[in-house]
Motif scaffolding. Sequence first.
Motif, PDB file in Angstrom:
ATOM      1  N   LYS A  41       0.419 -25.765 -12.126  1.00 31.18           N
ATOM      2  CA  LYS A  41       1.045 -25.167 -11.135  1.00 31.18           C
ATOM      3  C   LYS A  41       2.606 -26.216 -11.120  1.00 31.18           C
ATOM      4  O   LYS A  41       2.394 -27.370 -11.517  1.00 31.18           O
ATOM      5  CB  LYS A  41       0.411 -25.518  -9.750  1.00 31.18           C
ATOM      6  N   GLU A  42       3.383 -25.843 -10.514  1.00 32.96           N
ATOM      7  CA  GLU A  42       3.695 -24.393 -10.314  1.00 32.96           C
ATOM      8  C   GLU A  42       4.045 -23.283 -11.201  1.00 32.96           C
ATOM      9  O   GLU A  42       4.413 -23.806 -12.193  1.00 32.96           O
ATOM     10  CB  GLU A  42       4.877 -24.540  -8.884  1.00 32.96           C
ATOM     11  N   PHE A  43       4.001 -21.976 -10.666  1.00 31.46           N
ATOM     12  CA  PHE A  43       3.892 -20.999 -11.965  1.00 31.46           C
ATOM     13  C   PHE A  43       5.389 -20.173 -11.393  1.00 31.46           C
ATOM     14  O   PHE A  43       5.667 -20.166 -10.470  1.00 31.46           O
ATOM     15  CB  PHE A  43       2.689 -20.014 -11.602  1.00 31.46           C
ATOM     16  N   ALA A  44       6.034 -19.675 -12.553  1.00 28.75           N
ATOM     17  CA  ALA A  44       7.108 -18.876 -12.119  1.00 28.75           C
ATOM     18  C   ALA A  44       7.111 -17.859 -13.404  1.00 28.75           C
ATOM     19  O   ALA A  44       6.508 -18.118 -14.442  1.00 28.75           O
ATOM     20  CB  ALA A  44       8.396 -19.751 -12.533  1.00 28.75           C
ATOM     21  N   MET A  45       7.698 -16.604 -13.015  1.00 25.21           N
ATOM     22  CA  MET A  45       7.571 -15.645 -14.127  1.00 25.21           C
ATOM     23  C   MET A  45       9.010 -15.133 -14.099  1.00 25.21           C
ATOM     24  O   MET A  45      10.046 -14.745 -13.423  1.00 25.21           O
ATOM     25  CB  MET A  45       6.793 -14.187 -13.392  1.00 25.21           C
ATOM     26  N   THR A  46       9.432 -14.931 -15.507  1.00 21.96           N
ATOM     27  CA  THR A  46      10.653 -14.276 -15.809  1.00 21.96           C
ATOM     28  C   THR A  46      10.658 -13.101 -16.871  1.00 21.96           C
ATOM     29  O   THR A  46       9.232 -12.857 -17.139  1.00 21.96           O
ATOM     30  CB  THR A  46      11.521 -15.494 -16.525  1.00 21.96           C
ATOM     31  N   GLY A  47      11.710 -12.676 -17.066  1.00 22.38           N
ATOM     32  CA  GLY A  47      11.724 -11.088 -18.091  1.00 22.38           C
ATOM     33  C   GLY A  47      11.582 -10.167 -17.281  1.00 22.38           C
ATOM     34  O   GLY A  47      11.199 -10.156 -16.062  1.00 22.38           O
ATOM     35  N   GLY A  48      11.708  -9.085 -17.937  1.00 18.28           N
ATOM     36  CA  GLY A  48      11.530  -7.819 -17.134  1.00 18.28           C
ATOM     37  C   GLY A  48      10.303  -7.438 -16.279  1.00 18.28           C
ATOM     38  O   GLY A  48      10.563  -6.723 -15.448  1.00 18.28           O
ATOM     39  N   LEU A  49       9.292  -7.897 -16.851  1.00 22.25           N
ATOM     40  CA  LEU A  49       7.982  -7.684 -16.341  1.00 22.25           C
ATOM     41  C   LEU A  49       7.869  -8.244 -14.755  1.00 22.25           C
ATOM     42  O   LEU A  49       6.962  -7.936 -14.026  1.00 22.25           O
ATOM     43  CB  LEU A  49       6.759  -7.804 -17.105  1.00 22.25           C
ATOM     44  N   SER A  50       8.776  -9.043 -14.520  1.00 18.68           N
ATOM     45  CA  SER A  50       8.568  -9.940 -12.981  1.00 18.68           C
ATOM     46  C   SER A  50       8.870  -8.936 -12.029  1.00 18.68           C
ATOM     47  O   SER A  50       8.730  -9.165 -11.042  1.00 18.68           O
ATOM     48  CB  SER A  50       9.564 -11.156 -13.193  1.00 18.68           C
ATOM     49  N   LEU A  51       9.670  -7.871 -12.382  1.00 15.63           N
ATOM     50  CA  LEU A  51       9.916  -6.848 -11.332  1.00 15.63           C
ATOM     51  C   LEU A  51       8.699  -5.815 -11.050  1.00 15.63           C
ATOM     52  O   LEU A  51       8.773  -5.126 -10.131  1.00 15.63           O
ATOM     53  CB  LEU A  51      10.943  -5.933 -11.898  1.00 15.63           C
ATOM     54  N   ILE A  52       7.828  -6.124 -11.885  1.00 15.45           N
ATOM     55  CA  ILE A  52       6.604  -5.272 -11.595  1.00 15.45           C
ATOM     56  C   ILE A  52       5.501  -5.970 -10.766  1.00 15.45           C
ATOM     57  O   ILE A  52       4.978  -7.046 -10.982  1.00 15.45           O
ATOM     58  CB  ILE A  52       5.597  -4.694 -13.184  1.00 15.45           C
ATOM     59  N   HIS A  53       5.095  -5.220  -9.691  1.00 14.73           N
ATOM     60  CA  HIS A  53       4.042  -5.741  -8.701  1.00 14.73           C
ATOM     61  C   HIS A  53       2.654  -5.697  -9.084  1.00 14.73           C
ATOM     62  O   HIS A  53       2.545  -4.607  -9.866  1.00 14.73           O
ATOM     63  CB  HIS A  53       4.201  -5.420  -7.130  1.00 14.73           C
TER      64      HIS A  53
END
Length: 229
Positions: free
Chosen positions: A208-220
């Motif tokens: 931790k902590e986590f972050a998400m990048t890239g196009g898939l970060s828009l998908i819930h």
Amino acid sequence: MILAGCDVGSATTKAVVMDGGQLRGSEIGRTRGEAVRSACTVMDRLIGKLGLSYSDIDCCVSTGYGRKLIPFANGDVSEISCHGRGASWLVPSVRTIIDAGGQDCKAIRVDENGTLEEFRMNTKCAAGTGRALELMAESCGVAVSELGPLALEASDPPVLRKPCCVMAAFEARHLVLEGRDSRDIAAAIGNYVAKRILVLVRGLGGEKEFAMTGGLSLIHISEPTRLQV
């Protein structure tokens, strides 16, 4: 000082301009057959929109798959290091970054300065990538951008069990033919991709902590409580 960056990814090419540490503008476009043309098109569009010329840029760094080919860049840095430093710059507490792109997915661990410590990358299958989502969305007859909103309304998502994203796309198609609710199918697709990504995170030993990048970060994801690391 005006700084620029250009990321030629497998699916999209991005450009950004910063001035004095502040974001001045950004641009994104589809990556075409030639990395150089994709980069020049996106950067030309951005600096034109900002009323700048290439001579106004003090330094430009390229990244992504085509980073070594960009003629206007002063240097290049791997996309893994860039995602680490960028996420850390935005949120200094971040230690693990999930970079889920069009053709690959990476789990990246960084130190308190955003410097790369370790990473894992998918090697055998595209199951945790944007291409996997595109295949399964096509099988269901919906746009990729619709998957997230649909998944958030799911009530009883099934489980996709095929190990390969191509086979999982056929599995999703069968669910459509069986008359399953599109919202539940969308949630099944989101959970399928998320579980493949978490294999990388667990292998890395994400912190931790986590972050998400890239196009898939828009998908819930429909039920994140089931997908705790």
